[in-house]
Design a protein around this motif. Structure first.
Motif, mmCIF file in Angstrom:
data_model
loop_
_atom_site.group_PDB
_atom_site.id
_atom_site.type_symbol
_atom_site.label_atom_id
_atom_site.label_comp_id
_atom_site.label_asym_id
_atom_site.label_seq_id
_atom_site.Cartn_x
_atom_site.Cartn_y
_atom_site.Cartn_z
ATOM 1 N N PRO A 195 -9.033 4.743 -4.132
ATOM 2 C CA PRO A 195 -9.869 5.931 -4.394
ATOM 3 C C PRO A 195 -11.048 5.625 -5.309
ATOM 4 O O PRO A 195 -12.114 6.213 -5.184
ATOM 5 N N TRP A 196 -10.887 4.695 -6.225
ATOM 6 C CA TRP A 196 -11.962 4.394 -7.175
ATOM 7 C C TRP A 196 -13.171 3.792 -6.483
ATOM 8 O O TRP A 196 -14.300 4.047 -6.863
ATOM 9 N N LYS A 197 -12.902 3.031 -5.416
ATOM 10 C CA LYS A 197 -14.028 2.400 -4.716
ATOM 11 C C LYS A 197 -14.893 3.452 -4.037
ATOM 12 O O LYS A 197 -16.119 3.398 -4.100
ATOM 13 N N SER A 198 -14.255 4.442 -3.378
ATOM 14 C CA SER A 198 -15.068 5.443 -2.684
ATOM 15 C C SER A 198 -15.754 6.382 -3.668
ATOM 16 O O SER A 198 -16.759 7.001 -3.354
ATOM 17 N N ALA A 199 -15.211 6.486 -4.878
ATOM 18 C CA ALA A 199 -15.779 7.427 -5.842
ATOM 19 C C ALA A 199 -16.977 6.873 -6.603
ATOM 20 O O ALA A 199 -17.579 7.556 -7.398
ATOM 21 N N ASN A 251 0.826 -1.211 0.000
ATOM 22 C CA ASN A 251 0.000 0.000 0.000
ATOM 23 C C ASN A 251 0.864 1.266 0.000
ATOM 24 O O ASN A 251 2.032 1.227 0.404
ATOM 25 N N THR A 252 0.247 2.378 -0.426
ATOM 26 C CA THR A 252 0.973 3.655 -0.500
ATOM 27 C C THR A 252 0.894 4.435 0.810
ATOM 28 O O THR A 252 1.671 5.348 1.050
ATOM 29 N N SER A 253 -0.101 4.151 1.653
ATOM 30 C CA SER A 253 -0.197 4.692 3.011
ATOM 31 C C SER A 253 -0.906 3.617 3.834
ATOM 32 O O SER A 253 -1.421 2.654 3.256
ATOM 33 N N PRO A 254 -0.940 3.713 5.179
ATOM 34 C CA PRO A 254 -1.527 2.624 5.960
ATOM 35 C C PRO A 254 -2.897 2.172 5.450
ATOM 36 O O PRO A 254 -3.829 2.964 5.351
ATOM 37 N N ALA A 255 -2.999 0.857 5.100
ATOM 38 C CA ALA A 255 -4.240 0.229 4.620
ATOM 39 C C ALA A 255 -4.886 0.986 3.453
ATOM 40 O O ALA A 255 -6.108 1.029 3.323
ATOM 41 N N TRP A 256 -4.088 1.574 2.588
ATOM 42 C CA TRP A 256 -4.614 2.390 1.478
ATOM 43 C C TRP A 256 -3.711 2.305 0.261
ATOM 44 O O TRP A 256 -2.511 2.596 0.354
ATOM 45 N N CYS A 257 -4.261 1.893 -0.871
ATOM 46 C CA CYS A 257 -3.498 1.830 -2.117
ATOM 47 C C CYS A 257 -4.032 2.928 -3.034
ATOM 48 O O CYS A 257 -5.197 2.903 -3.422
ATOM 49 N N GLN A 258 -3.176 3.880 -3.341
ATOM 50 C CA GLN A 258 -3.662 5.020 -4.115
ATOM 51 C C GLN A 258 -4.051 4.670 -5.547
ATOM 52 O O GLN A 258 -4.780 5.417 -6.201
ATOM 53 N N PHE A 284 -11.732 14.976 -5.808
ATOM 54 C CA PHE A 284 -11.018 14.911 -4.529
ATOM 55 C C PHE A 284 -10.732 13.466 -4.143
ATOM 56 O O PHE A 284 -9.658 13.117 -3.684
ATOM 57 N N GLN A 285 -11.759 12.627 -4.311
ATOM 58 C CA GLN A 285 -11.634 11.232 -3.879
ATOM 59 C C GLN A 285 -10.577 10.477 -4.663
ATOM 60 O O GLN A 285 -9.817 9.698 -4.093
ATOM 61 N N THR A 286 -10.532 10.710 -5.972
ATOM 62 C CA THR A 286 -9.555 9.956 -6.771
ATOM 63 C C THR A 286 -8.124 10.417 -6.485
ATOM 64 O O THR A 286 -7.174 9.728 -6.812
ATOM 65 N N ASN A 287 -7.985 11.586 -5.851
ATOM 66 C CA ASN A 287 -6.640 12.055 -5.485
ATOM 67 C C ASN A 287 -6.300 11.800 -4.021
ATOM 68 O O ASN A 287 -5.253 12.251 -3.540
ATOM 69 N N SER A 288 -7.186 11.115 -3.297
ATOM 70 C CA SER A 288 -6.950 10.885 -1.870
ATOM 71 C C SER A 288 -5.702 10.058 -1.640
ATOM 72 O O SER A 288 -5.535 8.999 -2.235
ATOM 73 N N THR A 289 -4.849 10.554 -0.764
ATOM 74 C CA THR A 289 -3.607 9.830 -0.494
ATOM 75 C C THR A 289 -3.702 8.977 0.765
ATOM 76 O O THR A 289 -2.831 8.154 1.030
ATOM 77 N N GLU A 290 -4.754 9.192 1.574
ATOM 78 C CA GLU A 290 -4.906 8.401 2.802
ATOM 79 C C GLU A 290 -6.379 8.083 3.053
ATOM 80 O O GLU A 290 -7.252 8.897 2.742
ATOM 81 N N TYR A 291 -6.621 6.926 3.658
ATOM 82 C CA TYR A 291 -7.992 6.481 3.938
ATOM 83 C C TYR A 291 -8.778 7.493 4.770
ATOM 84 O O TYR A 291 -9.918 7.812 4.470
ATOM 85 N N ASP A 292 -8.128 8.021 5.822
ATOM 86 C CA ASP A 292 -8.872 8.916 6.723
ATOM 87 C C ASP A 292 -8.917 10.363 6.230
ATOM 88 O O ASP A 292 -9.387 11.242 6.931
ATOM 89 N N LYS A 293 -8.435 10.590 5.001
ATOM 90 C CA LYS A 293 -8.551 11.944 4.448
ATOM 91 C C LYS A 293 -9.546 12.007 3.302
ATOM 92 O O LYS A 293 -9.675 13.027 2.632
#
Ligand SMILES: [Zn+2]
Ligand SMILES: [Zn+2]
Length: 271
Positions: free
Chosen positions: A56-60, A45-52, A77-86
């Protein structure tokens, strides 16, 4: 090619368009073992429990605000998210319950409980999990007419760029039509060392003091019998940043043995 920004695997040609394309791992430098492995692409992953690349595609994909322009800008915004909690979300108004109006002249206008809960990352290096935890959130109006979506988007982006609060998303009051930011106004001040607020269940903003919840207790249950004086003291109380800095109305009979010392009345306060 001189700076190794990506990991390049090869080159291909789109048989429909005839375009040549580089096949690469765009986020190669950000992938780390300590962040865990992406279930989808099986890379770190690119950040804890998050693959950039994948997350992002799933939340979008699974929401609509009812306004296409707003949907598109949230998705951007979502497709550029670098972390799950952001990740910023569209939050339907009926998911915000126990709404309470705040009248202390700050930017916060309402607080509410968000039924879908805020995003948190739990666990430790190499073994992080995503989770959502019950929490209070604050709401601030974006003060834009419904007709001006562009202005609204610009306003929202300015707040995100300020990076002053933790922004969870955007909602629309279904009665008034007004759009509001859903956020944690005092996020930067909330620290584990201060303990947990009994009321909103977030970390306090100061030792045993939550600047959002505690001032409300202070403004209740007293009066100087002069509305102007009451309002003035209450304004101070609602902005109090620490328990010991709260200014109170003190009844004169709670003060023992006033003694004149020059022009200053020197007194003892009882209990
Ligand atoms: Zn992935
Ligand atoms: Zn609180």
């Amino acid at each position: 090619m001189q700076v190794e920004k990506y990991r390049i695997h090869g080159i291909t040609k789109n048989t429909e368009t005839g375009d040549y394309m580089i096949v690469l791992d765009f986020y190669y430098n950000e992938r780390m073992l300590s962040n865990g492995t992406c279930e989808h692409c099986k890379r770190f992953n690119t950040s804890p429990a998050w693959c950039q690349s994948c997350d992002p595609w799933k939340s979008a994909q699974k929401f609509t605000s009812g306004n296409e322009e707003i949907d598109n800008f949230i998705k951007e915004f979502q497709t550029n998210s670098t972390e799950y909690d952001k990740v910023i979300e569209w939050i339907p108004f009926d998911r915000l319950v126990n709404r309470k109006e705040i009248k202390n002249k700050s930017e916060v206008e309402f607080m509410a409980d968000w039924l879908d809960c805020i995003r948190i990352i739990e666990g430790e290096s190499g073994n992080y999990t995503r989770s959502r935890t019950i929490s209070r959130v604050e709401l601030m109006k974006l003060h834009c007419s419904q007709a001006s979506t562009l202005k609204l988007i610009e306003n929202f982006k300015n707040h995100v760029q300020l990076d002053k609060y933790r922004i969870h998303g955007i909602t629309q009051d279904t009665e008034t039509g007004e759009y509001m930011i859903v956020f944690d106004f005092y996020h930067q001040k909330r620290k584990p060392i201060n303990g947990i607020c009994e009321d909103c269940k977030r970390y306090n903003t100061y030792l045993a003091w939550c600047q959002l919840c505690d001032p409300w207790r202070e403004v209740q249950g007293w009066t100087s019998n002069d509305k102007d004086i009451d309002d003035c003291i209450k304004e101070f109380q609602l902005k109090a940043t620490a328990y010991e800095n709260v200014i109170e109305w003190i009844h004169f009979d709670r003060l023992e043995g006033p003694k004149q010392i020059g022009k200053v009345l020197y007194t003892y306060q009882l209990g």
